[in-house]
Scaffold this motif. Structure first.
Motif, short mmCIF file in Angstrom:
data_model
loop_
_atom_site.label_atom_id
_atom_site.label_comp_id
_atom_site.label_asym_id
_atom_site.label_seq_id
_atom_site.Cartn_x
_atom_site.Cartn_y
_atom_site.Cartn_z
N PHE A 240 -3.24 17.82 90.08
CA PHE A 240 -1.78 17.68 90.17
C PHE A 240 -1.22 17.67 88.76
O PHE A 240 -1.77 17.04 87.86
N ASN A 241 -0.13 18.40 88.55
CA ASN A 241 0.55 18.37 87.27
C ASN A 241 2.04 18.23 87.47
O ASN A 241 2.58 18.68 88.49
N LEU A 242 2.70 17.61 86.50
CA LEU A 242 4.14 17.36 86.59
C LEU A 242 4.72 17.33 85.19
O LEU A 242 4.09 16.82 84.25
N SER A 243 5.91 17.88 85.06
CA SER A 243 6.62 17.78 83.78
C SER A 243 8.08 17.47 84.03
O SER A 243 8.67 17.93 85.01
N LYS A 244 8.65 16.66 83.16
CA LYS A 244 10.04 16.25 83.24
C LYS A 244 10.68 16.53 81.89
O LYS A 244 10.15 16.17 80.84
N ASN A 245 11.84 17.21 81.91
CA ASN A 245 12.51 17.59 80.67
C ASN A 245 13.94 17.08 80.66
O ASN A 245 14.64 17.15 81.67
N TRP A 246 14.36 16.55 79.50
CA TRP A 246 15.75 16.17 79.27
C TRP A 246 16.32 17.10 78.21
O TRP A 246 15.89 17.08 77.06
N ASN A 247 17.29 17.91 78.60
CA ASN A 247 17.88 18.90 77.70
C ASN A 247 19.31 18.50 77.38
O ASN A 247 20.04 18.01 78.24
N LYS A 248 19.71 18.72 76.12
CA LYS A 248 21.07 18.33 75.72
C LYS A 248 21.51 19.18 74.52
O LYS A 248 20.76 19.39 73.57
#
Length: 1013
Positions: A761-769
Motif C-alpha cells: 500500500f502506498n499513499l501520498s498527501k500534498n499541500w500546494n500553495k
C-alpha cells in the motif's frame, strides 16, 4: 547444511512405498527457527516447526522436502530413509543487495540517502497499456499520473510552478522525453527509477526541478543464447459512454423547458409527434438517433508482440523487436508501433571495455475516414435524421426541415466523407561509450549520445456535395464543402550529447568512498515546416501539388531554433562501517537561453543517512534488516519555461509607413531585450525513514518533503507609453510556489509452504500553495484562479446553496443579477451581503489536482499459479463540465439520463442533481449556467487498474518441447471503479475539465503468453 542419523539402517523390502515418520529440527546461525514451513514438494502434506524448531512429517522414500521461512533461502532435501534431519537455514540477503539506478550510476538501495523509488520489469511486462506511464500509475508514492483518453500526464510532488512541471526523462543515461519513454516496449525495461528529491536529482541540475525518471533497459547476460517471446491479444471495451436520452425524451423535455419559460407558449412538440418519436414508425421524419451508437464502436482490438535474443561470452548482447497494433473506437482509425533495441557490451581487456545502445521506435496513426468531433455527438440532437431511407444524408428533424448547422455537423457524414489523416513519428537513440580503468578503483568514461525525432503528418479535408431535401429533392445551399484542403506538417529535433566521466571507488574495513566527476555538452536543434493547399479537383488525390496554385489557396510556414548546454558536475559518497552515510552533489549549468552575464546556474545538494540497525546496541535485534534515518537538502533548476531566445529583443512586422507615396511594410520592436532573465530555482528539504524486517516480511518507507519554488517567470505590466503589445510582455523571475507533503509505502511478504503472497500500500498527501505573483496577483483564468495563499488548479466562481424553493421565492430569499428567478433555479450565496449577484460573490471553490493519491497491490502465488491485483485512487479533486457536456439543450444538445434527476414541480427537491430545465436561449438558463460549484463534479475514485491470473508450467511439463519456461495468463485492465460522483455518473473520473471531450474511458481483457527457449 544437512546432518543425517542412522543412515546404515536397512529398510525392509517394499518400505520405499510405505509412509515413515521423519523428525527434524530447523535452525539458523542463532538457534531454532519457529514457524518454518516443511512440506513434501508437490503435495499438501506439510507442517510448521514448533517454538524449538522441531517438526514431525509423514514421508516416503524419494520425497522432496521443501523447508522455507520468510527472510531465508528455501531449501529442498530428498528423503532417503533417514529417521531425523537437521536443517540450517541461510539468510537471504538479496533484498539488502538490491541495486537502484541513480544519476550516472547505481547504488545499493540500503545505502541511499535520497528519495528514490523504483518499479521493476515484473510490474510492467504483463500490463497491456499502450503507454509505459499508464503501467506505473499509482505504484510510486508522490508520483501522480493521470491517464486521460489520448493523453497521460505525470507530476512529482505537486505542481511546482505556474506552467509546465513535468519531470526529466533519462533512458540508459541519455536525456530523452516523455514521448520516447511512453513508447518503449515494457518487456525491454529492466527498471524505472523515480528521483524525487534534490539529493537524488541535483546531479542533473537545471532540468531536474520536478523530478527525474530514470530508465534502465535490459542488458545481455553471459551464457548461452536465450530467446524470449511475449505476446498479448486484447479486447478493449468502452466503459462510460454518455447516456443520451431518446428523441421521445428530447421532445418531452423540450416541452417542459418551454412551459417552464412561459406556461402560455405553444409547445415545440405535439403529443402525436412525441408518439411518433416513441414508436419509430416514421424514422425519416421522427428518428431516434444516438450518435454515440452510430459512429463509435464499443469494442476494439489491441495486440502486442515482442521477441528478444540475449546471451554472449566475449560480447554480451540483448536485442529485442516489438510490434503493437491498436484499433481505435472510431471506425477506420488505428495505430501501429514498431520497437527495435540492441544493447551490446564487451570487456576488451581487463582495463578497457565498450558498450553501445541502439533504440528505434516508429509510431504510425491512420484515420481512413474523416474522424469525429465529440462536441457534435452531443450538440446534434437525437431528433435529427443521420441518413434518410433513400440513402441521402439527413435533411429533416422532428418532422421539419433540419437546421443548417445540424446538416453541416452531421457526425456520420463527417466520418464517412470528411477526409482522412495519417502521421508517422520516428524516435532514434544511439549511445556509444568507452570505459578505461587505468588504476584500481578508477574508471574513465567517454560517451556520445545522439537522439533524433522526426514527425510527418498529412491531413485532407474533403469536398462534399450538397445535401438533397428528402421531400423535394432540391439541393440545399450551405450543406456542401468546396474548399477542400490538404495539409503537410513536418518537424524534427536532434540532441547531440558528449559526456566525460571519472568514477573512483575506494574502501577498507571501515570506510567506503565513491567519487564522480563529469563534464557534459549538449546541442539541441529543432526545425518545423507546415504547408497547405486548397481546392483539389477530386477527393482521390494524395499529393499536395494537386491543389490550386493561386496565392490565396496556398501557404507555407516554418520555424527553427536551437540551444546549447555546458555542464560540470560531481558527486561524493562516504560511508563509515555501512552505518553513517554522507553524500554531496554539485552541478553547474550554462545555457544559451540566458544572457552571457546571467548564464550559469549552480545546483548543490547534501544528504546524510544513519543505519541504526548497524549500531552495536542493535545487534541482538537481528530480525531488523534495515532501519535507516535520512535527510537531504538541495537546489535544482528549471529551464523548460524559458524560450530559446527570450532574453533577446524581438521584432515583428507592422508599423507600415509611406515611402515616396508607397506603403512600405515596416518592422517594429515587439518585446524589449531582457538580459536579467534568470533561472527558476527549486529548493527541496526531505526527511525519510526506511524500515525492513525479516528480509521482506514487512517493509516501510516514510517521507516528508518541503519543496519551495522561486523565481518563476511571470510577465509584468508595462506602461502603455512603452508601446509593448500585450502579447509581448517582458517576463521577470518573480513567482513563488510551495509544496509540502507526506509519502508512505508499506509492504508485507510471506511464504506458507507452496503458497506465498505479497501485499502493498502506498499513499501520498500534498499541500500546494502559491506564495508570490508580484503585480499579477490574482491571475483569473476562468474557471481557475492563481491567487497567493491558494493551490494551483483552484476553481473560482459562485458558491451555491442548492436550489431555490417556492418559499425562498415568496420571501425574497435570493440574490440575482437582474432576472426574477423561479423555484428550482440555482440558489447563489451572497458573500458580500449586498443583495445582488456580482463578481464580489465569487469565491475559491475547489481544486482539480488531487491532494491524496494512493495505490494498493496484492500478489498470490501457489505452485505454478499466480494471481495479482493492483488498484489506484485519488481524493480531493473536482472536475468542471459546461455547455453540452452538462447543460441540457446547450447548442441544442440532447439531454442525458443525468437530466432526469432535475428539479420539477412534482419533485421540488432543493438538492436535486439538476435545476429547473429551460430552453437554451432562456435568461433563466443564462442565470443558472453561471460558473459555480453547482457545475463541479466529484472526480475522486478508486479503480482496480489490473487483475492478472496466470500459470507457470513446471519445466518437467514442457522440456520435451524444447522450452525452458512457459506462462499463460489472462489480464483485465480497469475492470472495476468505485467513483465518488453520484450526479452525472456517465463520465470517466479521469476526464479533464471542459466541454466536448472524450469522457468514455476504456477497460480491456487480454490473453497473454511468456515463452522462453
Amino acid at each position: 547444511m544437512i546432518f543425517a542419523a542412522n543412515e546404515t539402517a536397512t529398510p525392509k523390502v517394499g518400505i520405499s512405498q510405505q509412509q515413515a515418520s521423519l523428525k527434524g529440527v530447523v535452525e539458523d546461525e542463532l538457534g531454532p527457527v519457529a514457524g518454518a514451513s516443511v512440506v513434501v514438494k508437490g503435495t499438501t502434506n506439510g507442517t510448521v516447526t514448533d517454538m524449538d524448531g522441531n517438526f514431525t512429517l509423514e514421508v516416503k522414500k524419494g520425497d522432496v522436502i521443501v523447508i522455507s521461512f520468510i527472510g531465508y533461502l528455501t531449501q529442498e532435501i530428498k528423503y532417503n530413509g533417514e529417521q531425523t534431519i537437521k536443517v540450517n537455514l541461510k539468510e537471504d540477503t538479496q533484498k539488502l543487495e538490491e541495486v537502484v539506478v541513480i544519476g550516472y550510476g547505481t547504488q545499493k538501495k540500503v545505502n541511499l540517502t535520497g528519495a528514490v523509488a523504483s518499479v521493476g520489469s515484473e510490474e510492467l511486462k504483463e500490463r497491456v497499456n499502450t503507454d509505459v506511464l499508464a503501467s506505473v500509475q499509482g505504484q510510486v508514492p508522490g508520483v501522480t499520473i493521470i491517464n486521460r483518453q489520448g493523453s497521460i500526464s505525470i507530476n512529482m510532488r505537486g505542481r511546482g510552478n505556474l506552467g509546465t512541471s513535468s519531470p526529466l526523462f533519462v533512458i540508459d543515461g541519455a536525456i530523452a522525453d516523455a514521448t520516447l519513454f511512453s513508447s518503449l516496449d515494457p518487456t525491454s525495461i529492466e527498471s524505472v527509477s523515480f528521483l524525487k528529491d534534490a539529493a537524488s536529482s541535483a546531479i542533473y541540475g537545471s532540468r531536474a526541478a520536478y523530478g527525474v525518471v530514470l530508465v534502465k533497459t535490459k542488458d545481455g547476460k553471459e551464457g548461452d543464447v536465450k530467446v524470449t517471446y511475449d505476446g498479448t491479444v486484447s479486447m478493449k471495451i468502452a466503459t462510460y459512454t454518455p447516456k443520451v436520452l431518446s428523441s421521445e425524451w428530447y421532445a418531452r423535455l423540450s416541452n417542459e423547458a418551454a412551459f417552464n419559460e412561459n406556461p402560455n407558449a405553444e409547445m415545440p412538440y405535439t403529443d402525436e409527434e412525441i408518439e411518433l418519436f416513441r414508436n419509430g414508425s416514421n424514422p425519416d421524419m421522427y428518428p431516434n438517433t444516438n450518435w454515440y451508437d452510430l459512429v463509435l464502436d464499443d469494442l476494439a482490438v489491441m495486440t502486442k508482440h515482442s521477441v528478444s535474443v540475449s546471451g554472449g561470452n566475449k560480447v554480451k548482447y540483448y536485442t529485442s523487436l516489438g510490434y503493437m497494433y491498436d484499433d481505435k473506437f472510431t471506425p477506420g482509425a488505428s495505430s501501429n508501433r514498431y520497437n527495435m533495441m540492441t544493447n551490446l557490451s564487451s570487456d576488451i581487456t581487463s582495463w578497457l571495455s565498450w558498450r553501445s545502445n541502439f533504440k528505434y521506435i516508429q509510431n504510425t496513426n491512420n484515420t481512413e475516414s474523416g474522424g469525429i468531433g465529440y462536441t457534435e455527438l452531443l450538440t446534434v440532437p437525437s431528433t435529427y435524421v443521420a441518413r434518410q431511407s433513400n440513402g441521402e444524408w439527413g435533411s429533416y428533424e422532428g418532422g421539419n426541415p433540419a437546421a443548417l448547422v445540424n446538416m453541416q455537423r452531421n457526425p456520420l457524414r463527417r466520418l464517412e466523407e470528411g477526409g482522412w489523416n495519417n502521421n508517422k513519428s520516428q524516435n532514434t537513440l544511439i549511445d556509444l561509450a568507452l570505459d578505461i580503468k587505468p588504476v584500481k578503483g578508477l574508471t574513465l568514461t567517454g560517451q556520445m549520445i545522439y537522439k533524433a525525432y522526426d514527425y510527418k503528418g498529412k491531413t485532407y479535408e474533403a469536398n462534399r456535395n450538397k445535401i438533397k431535401d428528402f421531400v423535394t429533392g432540391k439541393e440545399l445551399n450551405g450543406t456542401d464543402v468546396t474548399a477542400s484542403k490538404m495539409t503537410y506538417d513536418w518537424n524534427e529535433n536532434t540532441r547531440l550529447t558528449y559526456n566525460g566521466l571519472a568514477n573512483y571507488n575506494w574502501s577498507n574495513d571501515n570506510h567506503n568512498i565513491s567519487a564522480l566527476g563529469g563534464v557534459s555538452y549538449e546541442h539541441y536543434k529543432y526545425q518545423q515546416q507546415k504547408s497547405w493547399r486548397r481546392n483539389f479537383p477530386t477527393n482521390g488525390m494524395t499529393g499536395i501539388n494537386g491543389g490550386s496554385s493561386a496565392p490565396s489557396d496556398m501557404n507555407t510556414e516554418g520555424d527553427v531554433y536551437e540551444d546549447k548546454l555546458m555542464s560540470y558536475f560531481a558527486r561524493l559518497n562516504y560511508s563509515f562501517q555501512d552505518r553513517y552515510l554522507l553524500e554531496a552533489n554539485f552541478r553547474a549549468d550554462a545555457s544559451s537561453r540566458f544572457h552571457k552575464d546571467n548564464r550559469w546556474g549552480f545546483f548543490p545538494s547534501f544528504s546524510a543517512g544513519w543505519r541504526i540497525n548497524q549500531e552495536g546496541f542493535m545487534q541482538d535485534a537481528n530480525w531488523i534488516d534495515n532501519l535507516k534515518l535520512r535527510a537531504s537538502w538541495g537546489q535544482l533548476g528549471n529551464i523548460n519555461n524559458v524560450g530559446q531566445y527570450d532574453y533577446f529583443a524581438t521584432y515583428v512586422q507592422g508599423g507600415n509607413y509611406n515611402f515616396e507615396n508607397t506603403i512600405v511594410s515596416g518592422i517594429r520592436e515587439g518585446k524589449p531585450a531582457n538580459t536579467g532573465l534568470g533561472w527558476e530555482t527549486v529548493t527541496i528539504t526531505n526527511v525519510g525513514v526506511d524500515f525492513d524486517i525479516l528480509n521482506g516480511f514487512f517493509s516501510f518507507t516514510g517521507e516528508f518533503y518541503d519543496k519551495q519554488t522561486k523565481d518563476i517567470l511571470l510577465s509584468y505590466p508595462s506602461p502603455a507609453e512603452v508601446g509593448i503589445n500585450k502579447d509581448y510582455k517582458v517576463s521577470q523571475n518573480i513567482g513563488k510556489v510551495s509544496n509540502k507533503g507526506l509519502e508512505f509505502n508499506v509492504s508485507h511478504n510471506n511464504n506458507i509452504g507452496d503458497f506465498s503472497y505479497t501485499v502493498g500500500f502506498n499513499l501520498s498527501k500534498n499541500w500546494n500553495k502559491v506564495k508570490d505573483l508580484g503585480a499579477n496577483d490574482p491571475m483569473i483564468e476562468d474557471p481557475w484562479i492563481k491567487k497567493v495563499g491558494y493551490a494551483i488548479g483552484t476553481f473560482y466562481g459562485f458558491r451555491t446553496d442548492g436550489l431555490l424553493t417556492q418559499e425562498d421565492i415568496d420571501n425574497g430569499n435570493y440574490i440575482t443579477d437582474g432576472i426574477t428567478p423561479q423555484a428550482g433555479d440555482i440558489k447563489y450565496v451572497d458573500l458580500d451581503g449586498d443583495g445582488q449577484l456580482t463578481d464580489k460573490d465569487r469565491d475559491y471553490l475547489a481544486c482539480d489536482v488531487p491532494d491524496i493519491t494512493y495505490g494498493v497491490n496484492l500478489n498470490l502465488r501457489y505452485k505454478g499459479f499466480e494471481l495479482s491485483m493492483f488498484g489506484q485512487g485519488v481524493t480531493g479533486t473536482m472536475v468542471r463540465f459546461y455547455q453540452e457536456q452538462a447543460w441540457a439543450f446547450s447548442d441544442n444538445a440532447s439531454p442525458r439520463e443525468f437530466h432526469l434527476k432535475r428539479w420539477t414541480v412534482d419533485n421540488p427537491d432543493p438538492n436535486a442533481a439538476y435545476p429547473r430545465i429551460y430552453p437554451r436561449t432562456s435568461t433563466h438558463s443564462t442565470f443558472n449556467n453561471k460558473f459555480s460549484d453547482f457545475w463541479l463534479f466529484d472526480s475522486d475514485y478508486f479503480r482496480i487498474k489490473n487483475i492478472t491470473f496466470g500459470y507457470n508450467f513446471n519445466k518437467s511439463q514442457i522440456q520435451h518441447l524444447g522450452v525452458d519456461a512457459l506462462k499463460l495468463y489472462v489480464s483485465a485492465e480497469n475492470p472495476f471503479t468505485i467513483r465518488a460522483d453520484k450526479r452525472m455518473e456517465d463520465f470517466d473520473p479521469e476526464t479533464p475539465s471542459g466541454r466536448g471531450t472524450d469522457t468514455r474511458g476504456s477497460s480491456s481483457i487480454s490473453l497473454g503468453v511468456n515463452l522462453t527457449f
